[in-house]
Structure formats: structure tokens, C-alpha cells
Design a protein around this motif. Sequence first.
Motif, PDB file in Angstrom:
ATOM      1  N   GLY A 132      71.851 103.534  14.308  1.00 24.95           N
ATOM      2  CA  GLY A 132      71.627 102.570  14.777  1.00 24.95           C
ATOM      3  C   GLY A 132      70.396 101.293  13.998  1.00 24.95           C
ATOM      4  O   GLY A 132      70.231 101.894  12.888  1.00 24.95           O
ATOM      5  N   GLY A 133      70.316 100.413  14.965  1.00 19.70           N
ATOM      6  CA  GLY A 133      68.395  99.604  14.500  1.00 19.70           C
ATOM      7  C   GLY A 133      68.814  98.762  14.738  1.00 19.70           C
ATOM      8  O   GLY A 133      69.429  97.964  15.469  1.00 19.70           O
ATOM      9  N   MET A 134      67.659  97.978  13.644  1.00 19.25           N
ATOM     10  CA  MET A 134      67.602  96.334  14.045  1.00 19.25           C
ATOM     11  C   MET A 134      68.967  95.881  13.703  1.00 19.25           C
ATOM     12  O   MET A 134      69.148  94.994  14.244  1.00 19.25           O
ATOM     13  CB  MET A 134      66.565  96.091  12.963  1.00 19.25           C
ATOM     14  N   SER A 135      70.191  96.585  12.909  1.00 27.49           N
ATOM     15  CA  SER A 135      71.407  95.385  12.726  1.00 27.49           C
ATOM     16  C   SER A 135      72.009  95.370  14.565  1.00 27.49           C
ATOM     17  O   SER A 135      72.478  94.611  14.624  1.00 27.49           O
ATOM     18  CB  SER A 135      72.589  96.216  11.586  1.00 27.49           C
ATOM     19  N   HIS A 193      67.785 101.894   8.638  1.00 28.64           N
ATOM     20  CA  HIS A 193      67.782 100.685   7.900  1.00 28.64           C
ATOM     21  C   HIS A 193      67.038 101.150   7.012  1.00 28.64           C
ATOM     22  O   HIS A 193      65.641 101.259   6.741  1.00 28.64           O
ATOM     23  CB  HIS A 193      67.753  99.183   8.379  1.00 28.64           C
ATOM     24  N   CYS A 194      66.881 100.376   5.146  1.00 24.10           N
ATOM     25  CA  CYS A 194      66.247 100.701   4.738  1.00 24.10           C
ATOM     26  C   CYS A 194      65.081  99.308   4.984  1.00 24.10           C
ATOM     27  O   CYS A 194      64.865  98.668   4.163  1.00 24.10           O
ATOM     28  CB  CYS A 194      66.565 100.248   3.052  1.00 24.10           C
ATOM     29  N   GLU A 195      64.428  99.346   5.972  1.00 22.23           N
ATOM     30  CA  GLU A 195      63.417  98.285   5.765  1.00 22.23           C
ATOM     31  C   GLU A 195      62.409  99.791   6.877  1.00 22.23           C
ATOM     32  O   GLU A 195      62.901 100.438   8.268  1.00 22.23           O
ATOM     33  CB  GLU A 195      64.112  97.565   7.190  1.00 22.23           C
ATOM     34  N   SER A 196      61.302  99.349   6.950  1.00 20.13           N
ATOM     35  CA  SER A 196      60.208 100.642   7.837  1.00 20.13           C
ATOM     36  C   SER A 196      59.731  99.975   8.891  1.00 20.13           C
ATOM     37  O   SER A 196      59.280  99.876   9.912  1.00 20.13           O
ATOM     38  CB  SER A 196      58.567  99.567   6.665  1.00 20.13           C
ATOM     39  N   TYR A 240      73.266  93.846   8.206  1.00 19.56           N
ATOM     40  CA  TYR A 240      71.993  94.105   7.745  1.00 19.56           C
ATOM     41  C   TYR A 240      72.310  95.882   6.477  1.00 19.56           C
ATOM     42  O   TYR A 240      72.678  96.857   7.492  1.00 19.56           O
ATOM     43  CB  TYR A 240      71.162  94.312   7.768  1.00 19.56           C
ATOM     44  N   ASN A 241      72.454  96.067   5.830  1.00 18.88           N
ATOM     45  CA  ASN A 241      73.134  97.668   5.209  1.00 18.88           C
ATOM     46  C   ASN A 241      74.361  97.761   4.895  1.00 18.88           C
ATOM     47  O   ASN A 241      74.315  98.660   4.830  1.00 18.88           O
ATOM     48  CB  ASN A 241      72.414  98.304   5.560  1.00 18.88           C
TER      49      ASN A 241
END
Length: 450
Positions: A315-318, A352-355, A391-392
Motif C-alpha cells: 500500500g502506501g500513500m494511497s 508508489h512511484c514517489e520517493s 494514485y498510480n
Amino acid sequence: MSTAVSSDLLPLTATDGPSGLAVGGVPLVELGRRFGTPLFVYDEEHLRQRCREAVAAFGPGNVAYASKAFLCTAMARLAHEEGLLLDVASGGELRVARHAGVPGDRIVLHGNNKDESELLAAAAAGVRHVVVDSFDEMDRIERLHATAGLAPLPVVLRVAPGVAAGGHRAIRTGGTDSKFGFGLAAGIAAAAVERARNSPAMVLEGVHAHVGSQVLNPAELADGAAATARFAAETGVRGLTVGGGLGVAYEAGQRVPEFAEWAARVRAAARDAGWRGELTVEPGRSITARAGLTLYRVGTVKRIEGVRTYVSVDGGMSDNLRPALYSSRYEAFLPRAPHAPRPLRARLVGKHCESGDVIIDDAALPADLRVSDLLATPVTGAYGYAMASNYNKLPRPAVVFVRDGEARLVVRRETEDDLLRLDVTEPAAAGPAAGTSRADLVAARRPAGA
């Protein structure tokens, strides 16, 4: 932090057993297998108990659940069953509340920029009142009254008391420099009261203020209540709402006021400021945050010698935007061994494609963490699913409620087909025949006779 995760961060019914940590009598590892990950898990008994504690502290009819913290049909119905009003902040949230069977007169509509369709929907639903935020909104209400036959609308005026509080500048809402409300300074709020009183399109029910969110010091909430109560008493309005904002512990060792302390402090402050009536509050995070946790599956463990270890989950920031948005801090643990020491330091990140897709910058984790482990972040019941995105093009997670050994799906997991539902597609243009050269394409596009 090498110690085990604190029980103060876990849902109320959390227990340890042969299969690891269970919530509501259901092992988390079983939920991960059955429903997949990422997954939001809510302790239904915890939610209900927090609703009851709020009503006990402030009195029946004086607590509105701030549904922006977490809303779905099941949550709206639960809050209503436990005697809470519902505070909604958009036409969409109003739709969910009504779909859950919440009567209109148990709903309050917020929002700093309501459009005409939202105002008409609120009127049609017969909401308890609309919290008016600007003179432009008054213009819209009066225009609808004159042109669309809108009956006089019960309103509460949101004021900016000049007191800002909260855990991050982006969630401090009660200051003079705010997009919300009529400022007490320069007589703006007083002018709004007079206009509402004299308007045939509005019935003035009271005033409202909300100074911020994730407030751990009840004195700050009391200061906001005092400023608003003083204005309410001076203007002689009938009702006073002092908003929400009570914070929760996201990390071990944070002290959190209980509802009873919050009630005592704001009541005393309002009384000292001259207010003699009841007051209404709007808790959200303090109802849902600790009741929920998020389950992830570990997919990658990357050790960079002399730098750090990265642990990536599915998962992550989404599904948790708060760390990226507010620099919010969390803890993590393995449900299979909830009381294990956590000596491993790692950056817990999403896919996600995000640092900036970081869930916990410096997470404390068990030394034997491995790929495919189920991992949990507690206290994600507020503003996790509510702020989730695609996102993504990641489908949003499912949500389950657990209670008495049973798990029920209340929001299904999105699918990749869901990601395409809103796309408006057209037939693909026919491409050039195989073997067509670039020169042929150029010639075909040249105007006749050129």
C-alpha cells in the motif's frame, strides 16, 4: 524503540492468542488471508464505546460525529444507532448519511464553499441546520429562496475566533488567517449575525467554531470555546457549537485527554465567558482513529549497507496520505508476534512511484521480519480510508468491521475494472496498414494538387 508495541495504540478488544493478535475475536492473520491486503480493520465495539463515552460526557443530542474522519454506510448507521448526530461536509457525505437511513434532522451540513446543488439537497433532506461560512453563501441561500422557492433555511454561522490549535499548520482552522468562517475581528462575525437575523431566507440557530485538529492540550480547545462563547453570549444567539479537534495517541507515551476532561474544560470556559446554554461538539478522529488499523503485506526488504534498510509494503500513500501531507508519525508491528521486541530500524515505504511515499520514516520492527509477512500500522481509523486515492491506479482497500468473533465486509476492495468505470472511451482510430512507409504516410496527408 526495541520494546513491543504499546497496548494503548491498539483497539480496545485487541487480545493475543495462538495465532497472534486478534481484534474483535478475529485473528489479524486470518483477516489478511481472507480479505487480502491492504486492509482497513475496525473494532466495532471500540467505535460504539467511544460514541457512548462522548454522549455521556456532553449529553444526548449534543454530539455530532465528524464524518470526514471516516465515512461509509455502516459507519453512518453505527453513529446514528449510538445517538450521535452526523456532521457532513459535502453533498456526497450527505448522500451516504441519507443512504444509511439517518434522518435529515439528525444531520448537519458543513463546507466552506457549498454550491447551490448542495444547499438544495440539504433543504430537501430537511437537515438540522446548515453551517454558513461566508457572505457569498448567504447570497446563494437568498437567491435560491427568491428564485427556487427554497423555504427559510435553519443556519448556524461559523466564526473564526482567532484561536488556532492542532498538530500541524494545515489542520489549524480557527485563526484569523483561515478559509473558514466569519472573523470575530473588525466586526465581521457580528455583521453576519445581523444579516442572518434580518434575512427572510434564513433562521439563525447559533454560532460555531472549530480551532483545529489533533489537539492534545485541552486548554487550547477551551480557549477557542471561550472566545466563541463570549461572542455567542454577547449576540444572544440560541445555540453554540465548539467543534471537535480532540487528538489521539499515534505513538507510545503520548498523553490524550478523555471526553470527560474535554467536556469539563470547554464547559467551564464557556460558562466563564458568559454562556449559559448547552453546547454541541463534533468529534471525529477521537471516535475512529484508534478503533482502526491497516494490514499490509511485506513485499521487499532492501538493505543498503551504511545507509538504511527499506521495507516496502503493498500500500502506501494511497491509503495513508497523512505522513506525506502532515509529517504524521506512526508505529508498526507484526500481528503474528505483537509483543516481540522491535530492534530493527527501517524506513517503511509503499509501492508508489514517489520517493515521498513513506509510511514511517524510522520504523521500529522485529529483527526477524521477512518478505510475505503481514504487517500492521495501528491508529489509522481516521483519515486513512477517508483520504484514500487511486494514485498510480491502485485500487482502494477493503474495509471490515470485526465484533464478537465475526468479520463483516462493509466496503469492498476496488478492482481494476472499477478504475475504468468513469473513463469515457471512443473507438480507436484505424492505424496504418502494415508495411506502410513514412514517405507513403506523408504523401497521403498532402492536399490534392500540392
